[in-house]
Design a protein around this motif. Sequence first.
Motif, PDB file in Angstrom:
ATOM      1  N   THR A 149      44.575  51.056  49.017  1.00 25.49           N
ATOM      2  CA  THR A 149      45.343  49.823  48.907  1.00 25.49           C
ATOM      3  C   THR A 149      44.379  48.652  48.864  1.00 25.49           C
ATOM      4  O   THR A 149      43.797  48.278  49.883  1.00 25.49           O
ATOM      5  CB  THR A 149      46.312  49.680  50.097  1.00 25.49           C
ATOM      6  OG1 THR A 149      47.125  50.848  50.162  1.00 25.49           O
ATOM      7  CG2 THR A 149      47.188  48.454  49.928  1.00 25.49           C
ATOM      8  N   ALA A 150      44.186  48.068  47.685  1.00 27.53           N
ATOM      9  CA  ALA A 150      43.112  47.093  47.506  1.00 27.53           C
ATOM     10  C   ALA A 150      43.511  45.977  46.552  1.00 27.53           C
ATOM     11  O   ALA A 150      44.461  46.115  45.780  1.00 27.53           O
ATOM     12  CB  ALA A 150      41.862  47.796  46.974  1.00 27.53           C
ATOM     13  N   GLU A 151      42.777  44.886  46.633  1.00 28.68           N
ATOM     14  CA  GLU A 151      42.880  43.790  45.681  1.00 28.68           C
ATOM     15  C   GLU A 151      41.474  43.436  45.219  1.00 28.68           C
ATOM     16  O   GLU A 151      40.497  43.641  45.947  1.00 28.68           O
ATOM     17  CB  GLU A 151      43.575  42.574  46.314  1.00 28.68           C
ATOM     18  CG  GLU A 151      45.016  42.865  46.699  1.00 28.68           C
ATOM     19  CD  GLU A 151      45.747  41.632  47.217  1.00 28.68           C
ATOM     20  OE1 GLU A 151      45.206  40.504  47.076  1.00 28.68           O
ATOM     21  OE2 GLU A 151      46.857  41.801  47.760  1.00 28.68           O
ATOM     22  N   ILE A 152      41.369  42.902  44.003  1.00 23.88           N
ATOM     23  CA  ILE A 152      40.070  42.699  43.365  1.00 23.88           C
ATOM     24  C   ILE A 152      39.728  41.223  43.277  1.00 23.88           C
ATOM     25  O   ILE A 152      40.565  40.398  42.921  1.00 23.88           O
ATOM     26  CB  ILE A 152      40.072  43.334  41.960  1.00 23.88           C
ATOM     27  CG1 ILE A 152      40.275  44.864  42.080  1.00 23.88           C
ATOM     28  CG2 ILE A 152      38.770  43.025  41.221  1.00 23.88           C
ATOM     29  CD1 ILE A 152      40.558  45.542  40.762  1.00 23.88           C
ATOM     30  N   ILE A 153      38.471  40.910  43.626  1.00 26.82           N
ATOM     31  CA  ILE A 153      37.950  39.548  43.508  1.00 26.82           C
ATOM     32  C   ILE A 153      36.934  39.536  42.380  1.00 26.82           C
ATOM     33  O   ILE A 153      35.928  40.253  42.432  1.00 26.82           O
ATOM     34  CB  ILE A 153      37.284  39.091  44.823  1.00 26.82           C
ATOM     35  CG1 ILE A 153      38.297  39.129  45.968  1.00 26.82           C
ATOM     36  CG2 ILE A 153      36.695  37.693  44.668  1.00 26.82           C
ATOM     37  CD1 ILE A 153      37.673  38.854  47.336  1.00 26.82           C
ATOM     38  N   ASN A 154      37.175  38.737  41.356  1.00 21.03           N
ATOM     39  CA  ASN A 154      36.271  38.652  40.225  1.00 21.03           C
ATOM     40  C   ASN A 154      34.983  37.928  40.613  1.00 21.03           C
ATOM     41  O   ASN A 154      35.006  36.860  41.222  1.00 21.03           O
ATOM     42  CB  ASN A 154      36.942  37.899  39.077  1.00 21.03           C
ATOM     43  CG  ASN A 154      35.954  37.428  38.036  1.00 21.03           C
ATOM     44  OD1 ASN A 154      35.208  38.214  37.460  1.00 21.03           O
ATOM     45  ND2 ASN A 154      35.907  36.116  37.820  1.00 21.03           N
ATOM     46  N   SER A 155      33.835  38.511  40.248  1.00 18.58           N
ATOM     47  CA  SER A 155      32.552  37.864  40.515  1.00 18.58           C
ATOM     48  C   SER A 155      31.754  37.649  39.227  1.00 18.58           C
ATOM     49  O   SER A 155      30.525  37.602  39.251  1.00 18.58           O
ATOM     50  CB  SER A 155      31.717  38.688  41.508  1.00 18.58           C
ATOM     51  OG  SER A 155      31.416  39.972  40.991  1.00 18.58           O
ATOM     52  N   ASP A 156      32.458  37.532  38.109  1.00 20.94           N
ATOM     53  CA  ASP A 156      31.824  37.189  36.840  1.00 20.94           C
ATOM     54  C   ASP A 156      31.867  35.676  36.680  1.00 20.94           C
ATOM     55  O   ASP A 156      32.937  35.074  36.681  1.00 20.94           O
ATOM     56  CB  ASP A 156      32.554  37.866  35.676  1.00 20.94           C
ATOM     57  CG  ASP A 156      31.876  37.622  34.339  1.00 20.94           C
ATOM     58  OD1 ASP A 156      31.882  36.446  33.894  1.00 20.94           O
ATOM     59  OD2 ASP A 156      31.351  38.569  33.748  1.00 20.94           O
ATOM     60  N   LYS A 157      30.709  35.050  36.530  1.00 23.68           N
ATOM     61  CA  LYS A 157      30.628  33.592  36.563  1.00 23.68           C
ATOM     62  C   LYS A 157      31.292  32.903  35.376  1.00 23.68           C
ATOM     63  O   LYS A 157      31.582  31.709  35.443  1.00 23.68           O
ATOM     64  CB  LYS A 157      29.172  33.147  36.675  1.00 23.68           C
ATOM     65  CG  LYS A 157      28.294  33.471  35.493  1.00 23.68           C
ATOM     66  CD  LYS A 157      26.884  32.903  35.672  1.00 23.68           C
ATOM     67  CE  LYS A 157      26.189  33.453  36.880  1.00 23.68           C
ATOM     68  NZ  LYS A 157      24.777  32.979  36.990  1.00 23.68           N
ATOM     69  N   GLY A 171      46.915  46.959  35.632  1.00 17.51           N
ATOM     70  CA  GLY A 171      47.721  48.017  36.226  1.00 17.51           C
ATOM     71  C   GLY A 171      48.469  47.594  37.467  1.00 17.51           C
ATOM     72  O   GLY A 171      48.733  48.405  38.359  1.00 17.51           O
ATOM     73  N   GLY A 172      48.811  46.309  37.564  1.00 16.50           N
ATOM     74  CA  GLY A 172      49.533  45.837  38.729  1.00 16.50           C
ATOM     75  C   GLY A 172      48.672  45.493  39.922  1.00 16.50           C
ATOM     76  O   GLY A 172      49.186  45.065  40.955  1.00 16.50           O
ATOM     77  N   VAL A 173      47.353  45.694  39.810  1.00 17.16           N
ATOM     78  CA  VAL A 173      46.451  45.380  40.925  1.00 17.16           C
ATOM     79  C   VAL A 173      46.190  43.873  40.947  1.00 17.16           C
ATOM     80  O   VAL A 173      45.748  43.307  39.943  1.00 17.16           O
ATOM     81  CB  VAL A 173      45.111  46.139  40.777  1.00 17.16           C
ATOM     82  CG1 VAL A 173      44.156  45.743  41.902  1.00 17.16           C
ATOM     83  CG2 VAL A 173      45.347  47.642  40.783  1.00 17.16           C
ATOM     84  N   PRO A 174      46.431  43.197  42.068  1.00 15.03           N
ATOM     85  CA  PRO A 174      46.186  41.751  42.136  1.00 15.03           C
ATOM     86  C   PRO A 174      44.702  41.420  41.946  1.00 15.03           C
ATOM     87  O   PRO A 174      43.831  42.093  42.477  1.00 15.03           O
ATOM     88  CB  PRO A 174      46.641  41.386  43.550  1.00 15.03           C
ATOM     89  CG  PRO A 174      47.587  42.469  43.948  1.00 15.03           C
ATOM     90  CD  PRO A 174      47.064  43.710  43.294  1.00 15.03           C
ATOM     91  N   HIS A 175      44.438  40.373  41.161  1.00  7.41           N
ATOM     92  CA  HIS A 175      43.077  39.901  40.917  1.00  7.41           C
ATOM     93  C   HIS A 175      42.951  38.453  41.383  1.00  7.41           C
ATOM     94  O   HIS A 175      43.862  37.647  41.196  1.00  7.41           O
ATOM     95  CB  HIS A 175      42.732  39.988  39.426  1.00  7.41           C
ATOM     96  CG  HIS A 175      42.333  41.360  38.975  1.00  7.41           C
ATOM     97  ND1 HIS A 175      43.195  42.438  39.027  1.00  7.41           N
ATOM     98  CD2 HIS A 175      41.161  41.834  38.459  1.00  7.41           C
ATOM     99  CE1 HIS A 175      42.567  43.514  38.552  1.00  7.41           C
ATOM    100  NE2 HIS A 175      41.345  43.175  38.216  1.00  7.41           N
TER     101      HIS A 175
END
Length: 320
Positions: free
Chosen positions: A57-65, A85-89
């Motif tokens: 159960t995870a959410e993703i934090i973008n680290s692309d500048k 795919g429904g995963v919060p970013h």
Amino acid sequence: MMIMCKQVQPPVMQIPTGGMDFPVLRCRPQKEKVVVVMGATGTGKSRLSIDIAARFTAEIINSDKMQVYEGLDVVTNKITDAECGGVPHHLLGIVDPELDFTAANFASTASLAMKSIVGRGKLPIIAGGSNSFIEALVDDENHEFRSRYDVCFLWVDVAMLVLHGFVSDRVDRMVAAGMVEEVGNMYHPNADYSKGIRRAIGVPEFDSYFRAQFSSSAGEKTRAELLEAAINETKTNTIKLARRQLEKIHRLKTVKGWKIHRLDATRVFQKKGRDADEAWAELVAGPAAVIVNEFLYSFDHSRSFPATAEMGAAMATAIH
């Protein structure tokens, strides 16, 4: 639909009665867990982060500048809603394209996002190719990150010669998807290519082409040559970026001593279709899931997720 995967709960510790010295059982407060997915451009960081989020159960934090900025979705290769795919970013397309978003800005904003994710009982996954952003977050001056979080680093790696061909093909696909038109819509003859989203590879490379495009003196042949040159320069600069990213990962691993788990995806990129998907599961997604599972629940291996027999050898290699 949002993917919701139930996390495995740790077992309840049974304390035997008798002459046990209870102070022995005292443990340090457990740190929160964070997974960081690293790699050169085009290696599949977003895909792996979503694979992990689908299992835990995870959410993703973008680290692309460049992906933090609003706009230029094709140029910056932003992940689409369908691919999520429904995963919060988080931190994806949120910054004014004319502003500068620094590593310090990222560290503070990502910290807030992590606290929010953890507060909702989920695992933060930081994914992106901007290693300077990741380094600023993890090794901050006040050691706040290290004191609060345990981190698991995953590195998706692809042999550079194989990646060269993929990058070249990807730029061609971006052109077909409307990259030139996208850049043209924000073109300005006095634009500053040293700030904001205009620093993105695929923007300054087209300056000469658009100057000719809007000039009545440039002929069709000249414009065609300038377009081809801009596309080739975009490919060259993307490959240079991949090499710099790889050098930074090696520095973090060898000089700073970060424990980074390397996942070799080269064979994936040498295959196509179903064969490529099977290779990804065997060589990247499967081993990564084992590593993350051990990172989260290493005190109780019996609660690990079920693995297929075909993945066994690759998983064991990835762990050790």
